[in-house]
Design a protein around this motif. Structure first.
Motif, mmCIF file in Angstrom:
data_model
loop_
_atom_site.group_PDB
_atom_site.id
_atom_site.type_symbol
_atom_site.label_atom_id
_atom_site.label_comp_id
_atom_site.label_asym_id
_atom_site.label_seq_id
_atom_site.Cartn_x
_atom_site.Cartn_y
_atom_site.Cartn_z
ATOM 1 N N LEU A 162 0.831 -1.202 0.000
ATOM 2 C CA LEU A 162 0.000 0.000 0.000
ATOM 3 C C LEU A 162 0.866 1.252 0.000
ATOM 4 N N GLU A 290 -8.512 0.652 -0.708
ATOM 5 C CA GLU A 290 -7.469 -0.255 -0.204
ATOM 6 C C GLU A 290 -7.128 0.088 1.256
ATOM 7 N N GLU A 293 -9.917 -1.266 3.400
ATOM 8 C CA GLU A 293 -9.802 -2.717 3.593
ATOM 9 C C GLU A 293 -8.734 -3.059 4.625
ATOM 10 N N SER A 294 -7.725 -2.215 4.731
ATOM 11 C CA SER A 294 -6.618 -2.488 5.672
ATOM 12 C C SER A 294 -6.770 -1.698 6.971
#
Length: 897
Positions: A162, A290, A293-294
């Motif tokens: 990321l 993203e 999601e993390s």
């Protein structure tokens, strides 16, 4: 099933209440021990804003088990080793930013901005750098030293992919999205670049031509309404045929016009610009998704970084206060040690300085929080072996260090000593040491401090008075202890200041003893302070108690703030008072009282007290018998009066019938005698001559008058029904009451509005109808007046008699005990003078012979008192009276004959 659910519900409710009570008591204890103030001293050593906020709010982690607390201590030790290794290149944790709000925004569906994405990238890069640096120093030294720190970040996902994505798509130094972020964005930007070159070339040609034609002072190309255009004077706008006016200057002298040839190119520019923004938004949305999601993994990483920051903060604090690593002992290790040796200590803290006093002293010194300066800290590894780190920093002797040493098996420590001697401060020091060790903080002490791990630290220190909850000092004190007893466990530390204070000393000692016996079997350790010497004797009966005293120097008359273990302390109140400057006579009298209250004289005092109690009991029994006899006489009189009042109306009617019959008989007899006289007169009249006529008439009239006089009623019948109907009673007059068998009563007040009158019979005051009141005869009235006058003469003679005769008579007469009751008390307070006179007169009349009467006249203006004393001096039934005394203000006692 329903009963099972009910039981489960009640159990859950009880557990919830217990949990809430534990939380409340822990919060109050931390506040009492000033834990937030101690955390404030830790906050300057933090590097991140997150750890700083936690320490400022006193929300730093505290171990919920012995293992957790030991883990925190190991982390502090490892951080101290890291500070030593990184002295030349210190670890910078301040670059770690708080991105929790950014994570929340991403998770809620908001698209993050370029700056927010760059902050997340910087945080991830800083976290990875911290981990790599810690790993590097671990590889260069002893791995075991840094294992606790490395374990904090072990298992964390640093989101390297990321971080690279954000760096690939965004230039964080310029805060722009790079064209390589997507092929579409790159194509749009290339096409837009070509279109802008064509548009710029065209507009330059038009602007130069306008300038050459004098339509503008200098060539001007600008953007208006998101479209490229040129400037031209208002008088020369014809130079741009077919042009579109996009805007006009504020003066109106300049027009901003779009040439006809540039319209298509401007349209393309707007289209490509919108396409570029849409593509950039798509890229930001992709990166935001993203991050969302993390979110959990990044939050976990943030929490672990906060742990690292707090570990280094605790290490820096340990350097600052010259702290040493405490050893947390368990019950199993205590049992093993105690079985192998005698006098093994469960708490062994030597040279402990109060953390708050030390922090205040150090914060005022010039070397407050020197950067990365290492003090003479003692580091401890997981095996318990201590590794010292040398330093030239001098250890401060303020505040005065104390020793806390408690043997294994001791459950209650009782600290005694003078006021301002340091009892409470010493107890707070132990409480803070327990919480600091649970939170992984080093202690400002010497050598190797050892203490148990306590699941709860519960304290009742200070004044618990609450006006809002209607709690006095003692009530608040006992309420707090009651709640502590409810939640304390076998692994708890209980701290109670001045146990049992605020009430009667004897009851306070009894209650305190019972509380300590309860705590002895239910907690790991209880520390209490007291001024009750009796509590110190508990050790003689049970070895689980231990005494301690605060030392007091009789030379300097000042406390030394040192704890003397195994000894009892004196309050030294008299010595302190003498040193302050109290009068010597007061001190000497106080010493005499202390000697009289010594234990060896207690038995003598108990004997005297028991004898006085027995005498009092005998006196009360005699009074009870007299009261019982008086009650029997009163009940006898009551039944007599009641029996006389039964069928009173019937008896009155029978009496009236009897009297009527008697009157009729006498009337008939009188008529018969008169008829006889008349018959005799008529007979004599027939044979008498005219000269005898007058003598016969006089003789007959004389006979008739004698008959009438013989049957004329006496004084008792002087008032007939007609007389009584017109009778008006007068206040103070004595009358007969028909409803009480013609008993004598005194008129109190006669009402003019209705046909009722207020009378007093004995102690009874009642309002009756005037028809039931009959005046007394003239002979009875004369007898009453003469008896009253004789009483007045007797009163005057008795008052003129010498005082010694009164003493002789009073000595021969016993009036009984002077006990004030509602029966022998008349309260004149709040009355007018006239009403008070009547009440006092009736009260004296109602009292029996050889009795006492308490006259309550109050202190007021004194009018009622003066009138009452005047009546007592002149009343024939008052033998003597005693005016008020210091023990009986506002009341006079009269002795009734």
């Amino acid at each position: 099933p329903f009963r099972h659910k009910l039981i489960c519900s009640l159990a859950n409710s009880a557990d919830q209440r217990s949990s809430e009570l534990v939380t409340t008591l822990q919060s109050e204890t931390l506040k009492t021990l000033e834990w937030p103030s101690l955390c404030n001293y830790l906050s300057p050593f933090t590097s991140t804003s997150m750890a700083f906020s936690l320490s400022k709010a006193a929300a730093i982690p505290v171990g919920q088990s012995r293992e957790e607390s030991q883990k925190l201590l190991d982390q502090t030790t490892s951080a101290l080793h890291a500070l030593e290794a990184l002295k030349l290149e210190p670890l910078d944790l301040s670059v770690i930013e708080d991105v929790s709000e950014i994570l929340h925004s991403a998770a809620s569906g908001q698209v993050l901005t370029v700056r927010e994405l760059c902050r997340v990238r910087r945080m991830l890069g800083a976290a990875r750098a911290v981990s790599e640096k810690l790993a590097a120093i671990a590889e260069g030294g002893s791995l075991e030293r840094y294992t606790p720190l490395l374990e904090i970040l072990q298992g964390c996902n640093f989101q390297l992919e990321l971080e690279r994505k954000i760096g690939f798509c965004i230039d964080c130094s310029l805060s722009t999205i790079l064209g390589r972020a997507s092929e579409e964005l790159e194509l749009i930007r290339e096409e837009r670049k070509r279109n802008m070159e064509n548009l710029d070339s065209l507009l330059k040609e038009v602007s130069v031509s306008i300038f050459q034609a004098g339509g503008i002072d200098k060539p001007l190309i600008t953007k208006r309404r998101s479209r490229m255009c040129v400037g031209v004077k208002a008088t020369h706008k014809y130079l741009i045929p077919g042009g579109v006016v996009l805007n006009v200057s504020s003066s109106g002298a300049t027009y901003f016009m779009e040439p006809k040839e540039a319209v298509e190119l401007n349209n393309m520019e707007v289209k490509l610009s919108n396409s570029e923004k849409a593509e950039e938004m798509a890229i930001l949305s992709l990166l935001t998704s993203e991050i969302a999601e993390s979110e959990a993994e990044i939050k976990y990483l943030l929490d672990r970084l906060i742990e690292v920051d707090l570990a280094f903060a605790r290490a820096a604090y340990a350097q600052w206060v010259n702290g040493v690593c405490p050893i947390l002992s368990s019950k199993e290790s205590e049992m093993l040690i105690s079985n192998g040796a005698d006098n093994v200590l469960s708490i062994d803290i030597e040279g402990m300085q109060h953390p708050l006093l030390l922090g205040s002293f150090l914060s005022n010194s010039t070397d407050f929080i020197t950067s990365n300066s290492i003090g003479p800290s003692v580091l401890g590894n997981k095996s318990g072996e201590m590794t010292p780190i040398k330093s030239s920093k001098v250890v401060s002797n303020f505040p005065i260090p104390i020793d806390i040493k408690v043997q294994c098996g001791t459950r209650v420590v009782i600290i005694s000593g003078p006021n301002t001697g340091g009892k409470t401060a010493s107890m707070k020091t132990l409480g803070l040491a327990s919480i600091m060790s649970k939170a992984g903080m080093y202690l400002p002490a010497k050598k190797q401090p050892r203490l148990p791990w306590f699941d709860l630290v519960l304290a009742d220190i200070g004044d618990s008075q609450s006006l809002e909850q209607s709690l006095s000092t003692f009530s608040g004190h006992i309420s707090q202890i009651c709640e502590i007893l409810e939640v304390a466990s076998k692994e708890s530390l209980v701290l109670i200041d001045e146990i049992g204070s605020g009430t009667d000393p004897s009851e306070g000692v009894a209650l305190s003893t019972s509380i300590l016996q309860y705590l002895k079997n239910r907690v790991n350790l209880a520390f209490v302070t007291t001024h009750y010497a009796d509590l110190s004797r508990l050790k003689e009966m049970d070895p689980q108690y231990e005494n301690a005293a605060m030392e007091f120097s009789l030379e300097t008359l000042q406390p030394t703030y040192q704890i003397l273990w195994g000894r009892t302390g004196d309050s030294n109140a008299l010595t302190i008072a003498k040193s302050i400057g109290f009068d010597g006579n007061i001190i000497e009298r106080a010493k005499m009282w202390v000697e009289s209250l010594m234990p060896e004289k207690q038995q003598e005092r108990k004997g005297v007290l028991q004898q006085s109690l027995m005498e009092e009991r005998n006196r009360l029994e005699a009074q009870f018998k007299r009261a019982e006899s008086l009650h029997a006489e009163i009940m006898k009189l009551y039944h007599e009066v009641r029996s006389e009042a039964v069928n009173l109306e019937e008896r009155e009617r029978a009496l009236r019938v009897k009297e009527t019959q008697k009157v009729e008989q006498e009337l008939n007899a009188a008529k018969s005698q008169i008829e006889t006289v008349v018959q005799e007169f008529e007979n004599q009249l027939q044979t008498a001559n005219s000269e005898e006529f007058n003598s016969l008439v006089k003789k007959s009239e004389s006979a008739i008058n004698s008959i009438l006089k013989a049957h004329q009623p006496g004084d008792s019948f002087s008032f007939t029904e007609t007389d009584t109907s017109s009778y008006q009673p007068v206040s103070g007059e004595q009358v007969h009451l028909k409803g009480l068998g013609n008993k004598l009563a005194t008129v109190v007040a006669a009402s003019e509005d209705d046909d009722t009158v207020l009378v007093q019979y004995g102690k009874i005051r009642v309002r009756v109808e005037k028809s039931n009141v009959r005046p007394i005869s003239s002979s009875q009235r004369n007898n009453a007046i003469s008896s009253l006058q004789s009483f007045e003469r007797q009163g005057e003679q008795s008052r003129e008699a010498p005082s010694n005769s009164d003493a002789t008579e009073s000595g021969a007469i016993t009036y009984g005990p002077l006990i004030q009751t509602s029966k022998n008390t008349v309260d004149l307070r709040g009355m007018r003078v006239e009403e008070a006179e009547i009440q006092l007169d009736m009260a004296i009349a109602a009292r029996g012979s050889n009795s006492v009467l308490f006259i309550v006249h109050g202190m007021g203006t004194g009018v009622i008192k003066e009138r009452a004393l005047e009546m007592l001096r002149n009343h024939p039934r008052v033998m003597k009276y005693e005016q008020e005394n210091p023990l009986n203000y506002g009341c006079t006692v009269a002795y009734i004959k």
